[in-house]
Design an enzyme around this catalytic site. Structure first.
Site, PDB file in Angstrom:
ATOM      1  N   HIS A 223      50.012 -29.293  67.580  1.00 28.42           N
ATOM      2  CA  HIS A 223      49.696 -30.015  66.328  1.00 28.42           C
ATOM      3  C   HIS A 223      48.803 -28.818  65.665  1.00 28.42           C
ATOM      4  O   HIS A 223      49.162 -27.955  65.194  1.00 28.42           O
ATOM      5  CB  HIS A 223      48.042 -30.635  66.890  1.00 28.42           C
ATOM      6  CG  HIS A 223      47.330 -30.179  67.672  1.00 28.42           C
ATOM      7  ND1 HIS A 223      46.557 -29.215  66.786  1.00 28.42           N
ATOM      8  CD2 HIS A 223      46.533 -29.989  68.921  1.00 28.42           C
ATOM      9  CE1 HIS A 223      46.101 -28.511  68.067  1.00 28.42           C
ATOM     10  NE2 HIS A 223      45.585 -29.372  68.522  1.00 28.42           N
TER      11      HIS A 223
ATOM     12  N   HIS B   6      46.992 -25.708  65.583  1.00 25.95           N
ATOM     13  CA  HIS B   6      48.217 -24.182  65.804  1.00 25.95           C
ATOM     14  C   HIS B   6      48.810 -24.372  64.486  1.00 25.95           C
ATOM     15  O   HIS B   6      49.668 -23.044  64.694  1.00 25.95           O
ATOM     16  CB  HIS B   6      49.065 -24.285  67.086  1.00 25.95           C
ATOM     17  CG  HIS B   6      48.676 -24.917  68.584  1.00 25.95           C
ATOM     18  ND1 HIS B   6      48.103 -26.747  69.355  1.00 25.95           N
ATOM     19  CD2 HIS B   6      47.652 -24.837  69.262  1.00 25.95           C
ATOM     20  CE1 HIS B   6      47.788 -27.531  70.628  1.00 25.95           C
ATOM     21  NE2 HIS B   6      47.455 -26.094  70.743  1.00 25.95           N
TER      22      HIS B   6
ATOM     23  N   GLY C 188      41.793 -19.772  67.546  1.00 21.99           N
ATOM     24  CA  GLY C 188      41.278 -20.864  66.697  1.00 21.99           C
ATOM     25  C   GLY C 188      40.180 -20.763  66.859  1.00 21.99           C
ATOM     26  O   GLY C 188      39.227 -20.311  67.908  1.00 21.99           O
TER      27      GLY C 188
ATOM     28  N   GLN D  17      35.624 -19.035  73.920  1.00 25.17           N
ATOM     29  CA  GLN D  17      37.064 -18.188  73.755  1.00 25.17           C
ATOM     30  C   GLN D  17      36.990 -17.247  73.203  1.00 25.17           C
ATOM     31  O   GLN D  17      37.414 -15.683  73.389  1.00 25.17           O
ATOM     32  CB  GLN D  17      37.794 -19.158  73.571  1.00 25.17           C
ATOM     33  CG  GLN D  17      39.307 -18.955  74.316  1.00 25.17           C
ATOM     34  CD  GLN D  17      40.585 -20.022  74.288  1.00 25.17           C
ATOM     35  OE1 GLN D  17      40.662 -20.543  75.979  1.00 25.17           O
ATOM     36  NE2 GLN D  17      40.905 -20.295  73.736  1.00 25.17           N
TER      37      GLN D  17
ATOM     38  N   ARG E 123      44.203 -32.656  73.801  1.00 25.65           N
ATOM     39  CA  ARG E 123      43.756 -33.699  74.942  1.00 25.65           C
ATOM     40  C   ARG E 123      43.287 -34.973  73.632  1.00 25.65           C
ATOM     41  O   ARG E 123      43.474 -35.776  74.983  1.00 25.65           O
ATOM     42  CB  ARG E 123      42.612 -33.194  75.271  1.00 25.65           C
ATOM     43  CG  ARG E 123      42.413 -31.993  76.464  1.00 25.65           C
ATOM     44  CD  ARG E 123      41.293 -31.199  76.927  1.00 25.65           C
ATOM     45  NE  ARG E 123      42.156 -30.684  78.059  1.00 25.65           N
ATOM     46  CZ  ARG E 123      41.705 -29.427  78.371  1.00 25.65           C
ATOM     47  NH1 ARG E 123      41.886 -28.459  77.048  1.00 25.65           N
ATOM     48  NH2 ARG E 123      41.789 -28.076  79.351  1.00 25.65           N
TER      49      ARG E 123
HETATM   50  P1  AMP Z   1      45.555 -24.460  72.924  1.00 28.81           P
HETATM   51  O1  AMP Z   1      46.723 -24.240  72.299  1.00 28.81           O
HETATM   52  O2  AMP Z   1      44.588 -25.309  73.326  1.00 28.81           O
HETATM   53  O3  AMP Z   1      44.980 -23.633  73.861  1.00 28.81           O
HETATM   54  O4  AMP Z   1      45.048 -22.832  71.811  1.00 28.81           O
HETATM   55  C1  AMP Z   1      45.901 -22.288  71.217  1.00 28.81           C
HETATM   56  C2  AMP Z   1      45.199 -21.525  69.931  1.00 28.81           C
HETATM   57  O5  AMP Z   1      44.718 -22.888  68.768  1.00 28.81           O
HETATM   58  C3  AMP Z   1      43.426 -21.455  70.439  1.00 28.81           C
HETATM   59  O6  AMP Z   1      43.777 -20.779  69.245  1.00 28.81           O
HETATM   60  C4  AMP Z   1      43.271 -23.066  69.545  1.00 28.81           C
HETATM   61  O7  AMP Z   1      41.744 -22.275  69.573  1.00 28.81           O
HETATM   62  C5  AMP Z   1      44.074 -23.334  68.552  1.00 28.81           C
HETATM   63  N1  AMP Z   1      43.719 -24.375  68.234  1.00 28.81           N
HETATM   64  C6  AMP Z   1      43.416 -25.815  69.173  1.00 28.81           C
HETATM   65  N2  AMP Z   1      42.840 -26.777  68.334  1.00 28.81           N
HETATM   66  C7  AMP Z   1      42.787 -26.036  66.662  1.00 28.81           C
HETATM   67  C8  AMP Z   1      42.171 -26.605  65.908  1.00 28.81           C
HETATM   68  N3  AMP Z   1      41.967 -28.186  65.542  1.00 28.81           N
HETATM   69  N4  AMP Z   1      42.083 -26.090  64.617  1.00 28.81           N
HETATM   70  C9  AMP Z   1      42.507 -24.507  64.699  1.00 28.81           C
HETATM   71  N5  AMP Z   1      42.686 -24.092  65.764  1.00 28.81           N
HETATM   72  C10 AMP Z   1      42.950 -24.761  66.857  1.00 28.81           C
END
Ligand code: AMP
Length: 297
Positions: free
Chosen positions: A37, A40, A151, A157, A193
């Site tokens: 999204h 990312h 992020g 994390q 999610r």
């Molecule tokens: P994930 O796919 O959920 O493991 O996230 C991959 C990366 O994208 C992680 O570093 C997250 O913190 C970052 N991320 C997820 N959602 C957001 C958001 N709304 N804004 C900025 N970064 C994000």
């Protein structure tokens, strides 16, 4: 249509691309679990503007899930993820299988994360952060990027990965860039999610960021006092429960070293308010920073 993006599935594909194309030029790395999204894509666009090459991994890491349903229901949208990466001018998508990341002879190590591992997300998701460290460490060894982009949405994390990199001596070799949370217009932090929420759930989920904002405003109005955070905490947990959240795991205040803070006079650095709550069986997390001091970490 995929024209520029190179899709790498094996370690051989990856090392060929890194040695023949990237060489000593700067490489930005964005680890993800897919279902991409705008959040990312903000990490990707930061990397694209900072580096000669950008690589994004898409890998749903089984060992970081402590809930089997969450793992099996995790959204999978590979085709559209790859199209988004192409449009974002990402150079490589690393899309390995589980057996590539965890071959039979792979022995995960234990990371001494200290109290970071046992509080907030750590307390509610046993072994989650060991799983996160294992996969990110493995990716860093395989990719050896110049910078990794994470992020702030997953603030704990970020702290855990920072600590893991110190433990394995990668902190001096690989830079970390923490990127602000991207939100929809109503304030909801974008998350893969969220796709599983119904229209009503999506509407009500907005209360999570609103409660964080209320905590920030209340604290900002009381600067200089010895305000106790327990009253805001109780009130905002009730607000969430009265507005459709089934449960609230935590609504807590920590300092930049991730030490829990109970009163305003104990806050000797900026504060971060973090929350996790469940709506329509979907567990959402969010956080907000309250700047009490000018410096940034
Ligand atoms: P994930 O796919 O959920 O493991 O996230 C991959 C990366 O994208 C992680 O570093 C997250 O913190 C970052 N991320 C997820 N959602 C957001 C958001 N709304 N804004 C900025 N970064 C994000």
């Amino acid at each position: 249509m995929i024209l520029q993006l190179k899709i790498l599935a094996t370690i051989e594909d990856l090392s060929n691309a890194l040695s023949t194309e990237v060489g000593s030029r700067s490489l930005g790395f964005v680890p993800t679990m897919g279902a991409l999204h705008e959040g990312h894509l903000r990490l990707i666009s930061n990397s694209v503007s900072d580096n000669t090459f950008t690589i994004c991994s898409i890998f749903i890491n089984p060992i970081q899930f402590n809930n089997q349903d969450d793992f099996s229901n995790y959204p999978k949208t590979l085709k559209s993820d790859l199209e988004k990466l192409e449009i974002s001018k990402c150079d490589y998508a690393f899309v390995p299988g589980v057996e590539t990341i965890y071959p039979e002879n792979f022995k995960p190590k234990h990371y001494e994360l200290g109290s970071l591992e046992n509080i907030l997300e750590g307390a509610y998701r046993p072994n989650h952060f060991q799983g996160v460290c294992t996969v990110v460490h493995r990716f860093l060894d395989l990719i050896n990027p110049t910078v990794m982009y994470l992020g702030r949405k997953d603030y704990q994390q970020c702290k855990v990965i920072q600590k893991m990199m110190q433990l394995v001596n990668l902190d001096s070799k690989i830079q970390l860039c923490l990127v602000e949370t991207v939100r929809s217009n109503d304030g909801l932090a974008l998350s893969s999610r969220n796709m599983r929420l119904g229209p009503l759930g999506k509407k009500k989920a907005v209360f999570l960021s609103q409660c964080l904002q209320t905590a920030k405003e209340t604290i900002s109005k009381n600067l200089g006092s010895n305000m106790d955070f327990s009253a805001i905490q109780t009130a905002l947990i009730s607000t969430l429960k009265n507005n459709g959240f089934d449960s609230v795991d935590y609504f807590e205040f920590v300092n930049e070293n991730f030490v829990p803070i109970k009163t305003l006079s104990c806050a000797k650095s900026n504060l971060i308010v973090l929350t996790a709550a469940t709506i329509e069986s979907i567990r959402l997390i969010d956080n907000i920073e309250i700047k009490l001091y000018e410096h940034t970490n």
